[in-house]
Design a protein around this motif. Structure first.
Motif, PDB file in Angstrom:
ATOM      1  N   ASP A 121       0.826  -1.182  -0.079  1.00  0.00           N
ATOM      2  CA  ASP A 121       0.016  -0.096  -0.067  1.00  0.00           C
ATOM      3  C   ASP A 121       0.968   1.351  -0.003  1.00  0.00           C
ATOM      4  N   ARG A 122       1.882   1.283   0.772  1.00  0.00           N
ATOM      5  CA  ARG A 122       2.763   2.242   0.768  1.00  0.00           C
ATOM      6  C   ARG A 122       3.550   2.533  -0.570  1.00  0.00           C
ATOM      7  N   ARG A 123       3.898   1.439  -1.196  1.00  0.00           N
ATOM      8  CA  ARG A 123       4.482   1.863  -2.460  1.00  0.00           C
ATOM      9  C   ARG A 123       3.380   2.328  -3.614  1.00  0.00           C
ATOM     10  N   VAL A 124       2.409   1.566  -3.521  1.00  0.00           N
ATOM     11  CA  VAL A 124       1.207   1.875  -4.477  1.00  0.00           C
ATOM     12  C   VAL A 124       0.729   3.428  -4.344  1.00  0.00           C
ATOM     13  N   THR A 125       0.810   3.870  -3.104  1.00  0.00           N
ATOM     14  CA  THR A 125       0.161   5.149  -2.872  1.00  0.00           C
ATOM     15  C   THR A 125       1.393   6.237  -3.543  1.00  0.00           C
ATOM     16  N   ALA A 126       2.815   5.805  -3.306  1.00  0.00           N
ATOM     17  CA  ALA A 126       3.919   6.599  -3.833  1.00  0.00           C
ATOM     18  C   ALA A 126       3.908   6.381  -5.320  1.00  0.00           C
ATOM     19  N   LEU A 127       3.530   5.456  -5.956  1.00  0.00           N
ATOM     20  CA  LEU A 127       3.669   5.314  -7.506  1.00  0.00           C
ATOM     21  C   LEU A 127       2.422   6.106  -7.857  1.00  0.00           C
ATOM     22  N   LEU A 128       1.140   5.996  -7.571  1.00  0.00           N
ATOM     23  CA  LEU A 128       0.257   6.859  -7.865  1.00  0.00           C
ATOM     24  C   LEU A 128       0.503   8.474  -7.824  1.00  0.00           C
ATOM     25  N   ALA A 129       1.307   8.810  -6.810  1.00  0.00           N
ATOM     26  CA  ALA A 129       1.522  10.160  -6.491  1.00  0.00           C
ATOM     27  C   ALA A 129       2.500  10.700  -7.797  1.00  0.00           C
ATOM     28  N   GLU A 130       3.191   9.575  -8.534  1.00  0.00           N
ATOM     29  CA  GLU A 130       4.289   9.895  -9.348  1.00  0.00           C
ATOM     30  C   GLU A 130       3.421   9.886 -10.718  1.00  0.00           C
ATOM     31  N   LEU A 131       2.616   8.918 -10.724  1.00  0.00           N
ATOM     32  CA  LEU A 131       1.688   8.789 -12.247  1.00  0.00           C
ATOM     33  C   LEU A 131       0.803   9.739 -12.251  1.00  0.00           C
TER      34      LEU A 131
END
Length: 136
Positions: A121-131
């Motif tokens: 979840d932490r990594r997905v949230t960071a990826l979403l902020a990037e995308l």
């Protein structure tokens, strides 16, 4: 052609990590990202402890099933995130690849799946902020 970024999560069995990652990104992105998951050697069912851990977040994986990795899925993706599938994932020029080293939830109970879920979840949230800048 979609203007939404497309993400493909890949693990060996598509029964744990990639299923959690896809469900979490789909939930957080709220339609702003196209999300898929697949496995290089798909299992028969999604890991029951994974289903239980995700249900704790009100995310229902009970109707999901492991899907095979296809060249078409990789070609369609803007970002391919592997989770322990090694060399089984086809590599295409121009694609962005990330490898997330995560514990495998196979054979673990829900208590031991929670920390894996939370790290995803932490990594997905960071990826979403990037995308999708400014929308996470």
């Amino acid at each position: 052609m979609s203007d939404k970024p497309e993400v493909l999560f890949v693990c060996v069995h598509n029964a744990g990590r990639s299923q959690m990652a896809a469900a979490l990104l789909h939930h957080h992105a709220a339609g702003r990202v196209v999300v898929r998951s697949a496995g290089s050697a798909p299992a028969d069912t999604v890991n029951p402890a994974v289903v239980a851990a995700m249900a704790e977040l009100d995310l229902d994986l009970s109707h999901e099933f492991p899907k095979p990795l296809t060249d078409d899925a990789v070609r369609a993706a803007d970002v391919v995130i592997t989770m322990g599938c090694g060399d089984a994932c086809p590599v295409y020029p121009g694609k962005r690849y990330l490898n997330w080293e995560l514990a495998d939830p196979a054979g673990r109970d829900v208590e031991h799946v929670r920390p894996i879920r939370d790290e995803i979840d932490r990594r997905v949230t960071a990826l979403l902020a990037e995308l999708v800048p400014g929308h996470a």
